[in-house]
Design an enzyme around this catalytic site. Structure first.
Site, short mmCIF file in Angstrom:
data_model
loop_
_atom_site.label_atom_id
_atom_site.label_comp_id
_atom_site.label_asym_id
_atom_site.label_seq_id
_atom_site.Cartn_x
_atom_site.Cartn_y
_atom_site.Cartn_z
N HIS A 43 23.34 -2.77 -2.98
CA HIS A 43 23.39 -1.72 -4.00
C HIS A 43 24.28 -2.23 -5.14
O HIS A 43 25.47 -1.93 -5.19
CB HIS A 43 23.96 -0.44 -3.41
CG HIS A 43 23.90 0.74 -4.33
ND1 HIS A 43 23.75 2.02 -3.87
CD2 HIS A 43 23.97 0.85 -5.68
CE1 HIS A 43 23.73 2.87 -4.89
NE2 HIS A 43 23.87 2.17 -6.00
N GLU A 70 18.89 -1.15 -3.83
CA GLU A 70 18.98 0.25 -4.18
C GLU A 70 19.94 0.44 -5.35
O GLU A 70 20.86 -0.36 -5.56
CB GLU A 70 19.43 1.10 -2.99
CG GLU A 70 20.81 0.78 -2.46
CD GLU A 70 21.20 1.65 -1.28
OE1 GLU A 70 20.30 2.10 -0.53
OE2 GLU A 70 22.41 1.89 -1.10
N HIS A 190 22.97 6.94 4.88
CA HIS A 190 24.26 7.44 4.41
C HIS A 190 25.01 8.08 5.57
O HIS A 190 24.61 9.10 6.11
CB HIS A 190 24.16 8.43 3.25
CG HIS A 190 25.43 8.46 2.44
ND1 HIS A 190 25.68 7.58 1.40
CD2 HIS A 190 26.54 9.21 2.54
CE1 HIS A 190 26.87 7.81 0.88
NE2 HIS A 190 27.43 8.79 1.57
#
Length: 237
Positions: A43, A70, A190
């Site tokens: 990310h 991401e 998450h």
């Protein structure tokens, strides 16, 4: 089979704390694959406080499983992804200053923007996943965006799990069932951990992929990276 994609951002955070190249992010990514991970997630953020854009370019030819990038689809992010051409891009609505991802997309409000983004990445042969919460309207509109998959934002599940796991998982099962009815692939991520992952998977066994970073890297400090990856994979059986 639900694939385990290891998010290696925290490895880069540790490296960046001292400069240099210890730990070696590219080597850790390859070791994760060697130890059984079916994917690597990164990310990159504009300030490069963990994964750097240069890391992403370096990793692309090394990854032999699935490479998932991401992030928020800013102009620089879109260029990075279309240059690198990972297997999957996951669109996350977090602003540059956010500490970590903390919400899913409002796909109703951002429909036109997300359609443009999906079309852009599809033109390069990249699978698109959109980060969403369990609001069924957001799932419905995610389908209209043209995404291939959605990724369920599981922080609410992880937060409630210790006190009421049945209540915690219920909206995620409902959302997962709707995603399946819509013909969308399904990812999740998450705050998933060795504590709560198996229960989620038992209730949503058709998950395509889970992306896990913080908890997995923290566990590796005690269990070792190879053993940790094996234990996470065991939760997905």
């Amino acid at each position: 089979m639900t694939k385990l994609s290891v998010n290696i951002n925290k490895v880069a955070t540790l490296r960046n704390a001292r400069g240099g190249n210890v730990p070696n992010v590219a080597q850790v990514a390859q070791d994760c694959e060697r130890f059984g991970a079916e994917g690597i997630t990164v990310h990159p953020r504009p300030d490069e406080r963990h994964i750097r854009y240069a890391d992403v370019h370096e990793l692309r030819p090394l990854i032999t499983t699935e490479f998932n990038i991401e992030g928020y689809p800013s102009e620089s992010f879109v260029k990075l992804v279309t240059d690198v051409k990972p297997h999957q891009v996951t669109l996350v609505p977090d602003p540059p200053e956010a500490l970590t991802s903390n919400a899913g997309w409002d796909t109703v409000k951002n429909l036109d923007f997300l359609i443009r983004m999906a079309d852009t990445f599809h033109a390069y042969g990249i699978r698109v996943s959109i980060f969403v919460d369990t609001n069924l309207k957001n799932l419905e509109y995610a389908k209209r965006c043209g995404t291939d998959r959605v990724e369920l934002y599981t922080e609410p599940y992880a937060s409630l799990y210790p006190t009421n796991r049945e209540q915690a998982v219920a909206p995620f099962v409902q959302a997962a069932e709707m995603a399946r009815e819509l013909g969308l692939g399904l990812n999740a991520g998450h705050d998933l951990s060795l504590v709560n992952l198996a229960y989620l998977h038992q209730h949503i066994p058709w998950l395509d992929e889970v992306s896990i970073g913080h908890a997995l890297i923290a566990d590796a400090l005690y269990l070792g990276l190879e053993n940790t990856i094996k234990q996470y994979k065991q939760q997905l059986i």
